[in-house]
Write an enzyme that holds these catalytic residues in place. Structure first.
Site, PDB file in Angstrom:
ATOM      1  CD  GLU A 159      -2.997  -1.093   2.276  1.00  0.00           C
ATOM      2  OE1 GLU A 159      -2.896  -0.258   3.182  1.00  0.00           O
ATOM      3  OE2 GLU A 159      -3.876  -1.974   2.263  1.00  0.00           O
ATOM      4  CG  HIS A 208      -8.854   6.341   1.807  1.00  0.00           C
ATOM      5  ND1 HIS A 208      -8.889   6.081   0.454  1.00  0.00           N
ATOM      6  CD2 HIS A 208      -8.253   5.267   2.376  1.00  0.00           C
ATOM      7  CE1 HIS A 208      -8.339   4.896   0.228  1.00  0.00           C
ATOM      8  NE2 HIS A 208      -7.936   4.384   1.386  1.00  0.00           N
ATOM      9  CG  HIS A 233      -9.863   6.757   5.861  1.00  0.00           C
ATOM     10  ND1 HIS A 233     -10.837   5.796   5.685  1.00  0.00           N
ATOM     11  CD2 HIS A 233      -8.697   6.084   6.044  1.00  0.00           C
ATOM     12  CE1 HIS A 233     -10.286   4.590   5.761  1.00  0.00           C
ATOM     13  NE2 HIS A 233      -8.992   4.743   5.991  1.00  0.00           N
ATOM     14  NE  ARG A 243      -4.566   5.353   9.689  1.00  0.00           N
ATOM     15  CZ  ARG A 243      -5.015   4.481   8.800  1.00  0.00           C
ATOM     16  NH1 ARG A 243      -4.436   3.291   8.674  1.00  0.00           N
ATOM     17  NH2 ARG A 243      -6.052   4.771   8.059  1.00  0.00           N
TER      18      ARG A 243
HETATM   19  C1  SIN Z   1      -7.531   1.047   2.732  1.00  0.00           C
HETATM   20  O1  SIN Z   1      -7.671  -0.149   2.599  1.00  0.00           O
HETATM   21  O2  SIN Z   1      -7.168   1.780   1.826  1.00  0.00           O
HETATM   22  C2  SIN Z   1      -7.831   1.648   4.067  1.00  0.00           C
HETATM   23  C3  SIN Z   1      -7.067   0.983   5.111  1.00  0.00           C
HETATM   24  C4  SIN Z   1      -6.394   1.962   6.006  1.00  0.00           C
HETATM   25  O3  SIN Z   1      -6.991   3.009   6.251  1.00  0.00           O
HETATM   26  O4  SIN Z   1      -5.260   1.724   6.414  1.00  0.00           O
END
Ligand code: SIN
Length: 494
Positions: A121, A233, A331, A366
């Site tokens: 990610e 987000h 988010h 974060r």
């Molecule tokens: C996501 O899956 O993009 C959200 C998970 C997160 O906020 O770490």
């Protein structure tokens, strides 16, 4: 005056408020140590933010990973505001928590030879995200932990009960009262009520995520911090009736999904940390006047993201054939109830875990999927600490205390206009004028958010001030702390 028959008073070793991932795990850890637990669950399972979590647990488990690398990525994303001691604990203890969850029956995704499949990610320099059922991780984890909690005789679940106020006596948190009149006395109270992102009108969160635990703790005198640090987000669905704010997990970008402007061009590194990606989208939307950008996941295996694909198809968007309209949405709150490395709030006997807490670990932005890991790492620490204070016994409140408790107001939910005003005035780019307008908002948390955001006269991570577009190094590692007694002060946490 309310009447408090003795049958309405319940004694426990530990009271846990909130039955998302952090609360359930805290309750199970306490029960494992033979403690009696009362678990207060205001919302049905499917309305907790954890249940909807599509991300996984970040943990340095790969051969090419290390604690040092996970720490470095966390600190880089956090923009010189990460409390290193907390981040070190997270990176060292997250792998153990993954193993413990496996021992508790959570089936994380594995390859053909049984090795954990690790996802990528934004902001992570290597693959380190553990998932369960692809993007249904939250659902799988919470279901399993709930099933265990329901079977555990040491855990009493009060379903549908809402915490109205914490009970503080002789300088210690000794329990709480619920809005149905039940009183729980306990050696320790753990707040695990999640975050506050649903205070913003455009959000990925379920409607109840409005900082209830933060308001409870603050009303009892506990310090809050960094409320201006709200992560947006980048890829929430927009303009699709019935799916407004639905999150499309960052993991799709980890697998190669891309972001496109109206002419089909890519405009950002899709795997940069979230603050960068959200800002790039927002700038593009402002420049073009468009409502959304396109997320292209057509080349991605839909089987890895079953709930995303199903939810979008139900709403009439087929992500296997077309681009998904997305834009940033509120988010995750990095701020919360100030806690130390054992999840202790500033009132003895009170703990906070998960998104309700502010350990300082996430800094100003974060790192993706560090939050689910944080739930488990710090819930375990909270319980170990709480149960180590063996001299503390639950005490019964006096009738006068019960009556005073019953008079305390429950934390309110924000109305639609407050939520709109937070989105407008405390959105991705904030100005002093707009934030000042929030200071008079009737909702208690709104004014506190505005105070923190006004005080941080710089741009850092998720907090962007129009008049102060640069990061100011004099704010490095400084947290905006609001205690009950004093005005906002700045603290550096070791
Ligand atoms: C996501 O899956 O993009 C959200 C998970 C997160 O906020 O770490």
């Amino acid at each position: 005056m309310p009447d408090f028959p003795a049958a309405r008073i319940h004694e426990a070793d530990v009271a846990v408020i909130g039955a998302g991932a952090a609360g359930l795990y805290a309750a199970l850890c306490a029960a494992r140590e033979h403690a009696n637990v009362v678990l207060i669950s205001a919302t049905p399972l499917a309305q907790t933010a954890s249940y909807w979590a599509q991300g996984g647990l970040a943990a340095a488990l790969a051969a090419d990973d290390s604690f040092a690398l996970h720490l470095k990525d966390t600190e880089l994303a956090g923009r010189a505001l990460v409390r290193r001691s907390a981040a070190e604990i997270l990176v060292r203890e997250a792998p153990e928590c993954v193993r413990d969850l496996q021992a508790l029956g959570v089936r994380f995704d594995v390859d053909r030879v049984g090795h954990l499949v690790l996802g990528l990610e934004g902001g992570h320099s290597v693959r380190r995200i553990v998932h369960a059922g692809g993007s249904t991780t939250g659902r799988r984890v919470v279901r399993q932990l709930s099933a265990l909690a329901a079977e555990e005789t040491r855990i009493t679940v009060f379903e549908g009960a809402r915490a109205q106020a914490l009970w503080r006596s002789e300088g210690r948190c000794r329990g709480l009262i619920c809005d149905d009149g039940r009183v729980i006395t306990a050696r320790a109270v753990v707040v695990a009520t999640g975050g506050a992102a649903a205070l913003w009108s455009r959000t990925t969160n379920p409607p109840g995520s409005q900082g209830i635990g933060l308001m409870l703790a603050h009303a009892a005198g506990a310090a809050l911090a960094d409320l201006e640090l709200l992560q947006f987000h980048p890829t929430a669905v927009i303009g699709v009736p019935g799916r407004e704010g639905f999150l499309v997990t960052e993991a799709v970008r980890g697998e190669g999904a891309t972001l496109h402007d109206a002419s089909g061009e890519r405009f950002v590194d899709e795997l940069a940390p979230r603050d960068e990606v959200s800002r790039a989208i927002q700038a593009l939307l402002e420049e073009s006047g468009a409502q959304s950008v396109g997320l292209d996941m057509r080349a991605i295996d839909p089987a890895s993201f079953p709930n995303v694909v199903a939810a979008l198809r139900e709403a009439g968007v087929d992500p296997v054939r077309e681009l998904i309209p997305v834009a940033p949405a509120a988010h995750y709150m990095m701020g919360g109830i100030v806690t130390d490395l054992d999840a202790r709030a500033t009132i003895p006997g009170l703990y906070a875990v998960g998104e309700a807490s502010c350990t300082g670990l996430h800094g100003a932005n974060r790192l993706a999927s560090n939050s689910l890991s944080e739930c488990f790492v710090f819930a375990r620490r909270a319980i170990a600490d709480a149960l180590s204070h063996t001299a503390v016994e639950p005490v019964a409140p006096t009738q006068a205390e019960l009556e005073a408790l019953g008079e305390l107001p429950a934390p309110p939910l924000a109305d639609a206009s407050t939520r709109e005003s937070l989105w407008r005035e405390a959105g991705i780019v904030r100005s002093g004028d707009g934030l000042s307008r929030l200071l008079d908002a009737p909702h208690p948390l709104t004014a506190l958010i505005a105070q923190c955001a006004l005080a941080r006269t710089e741009s850092r991570g998720a907090h962007v001030r129009a008049e102060y577009p640069e990061r100011d190094p004099s704010f490095d590692r400084r947290h905006a702390v609001l205690s009950a007694e004093a005005p906002l002060c700045w603290q550096t946490w070791s």
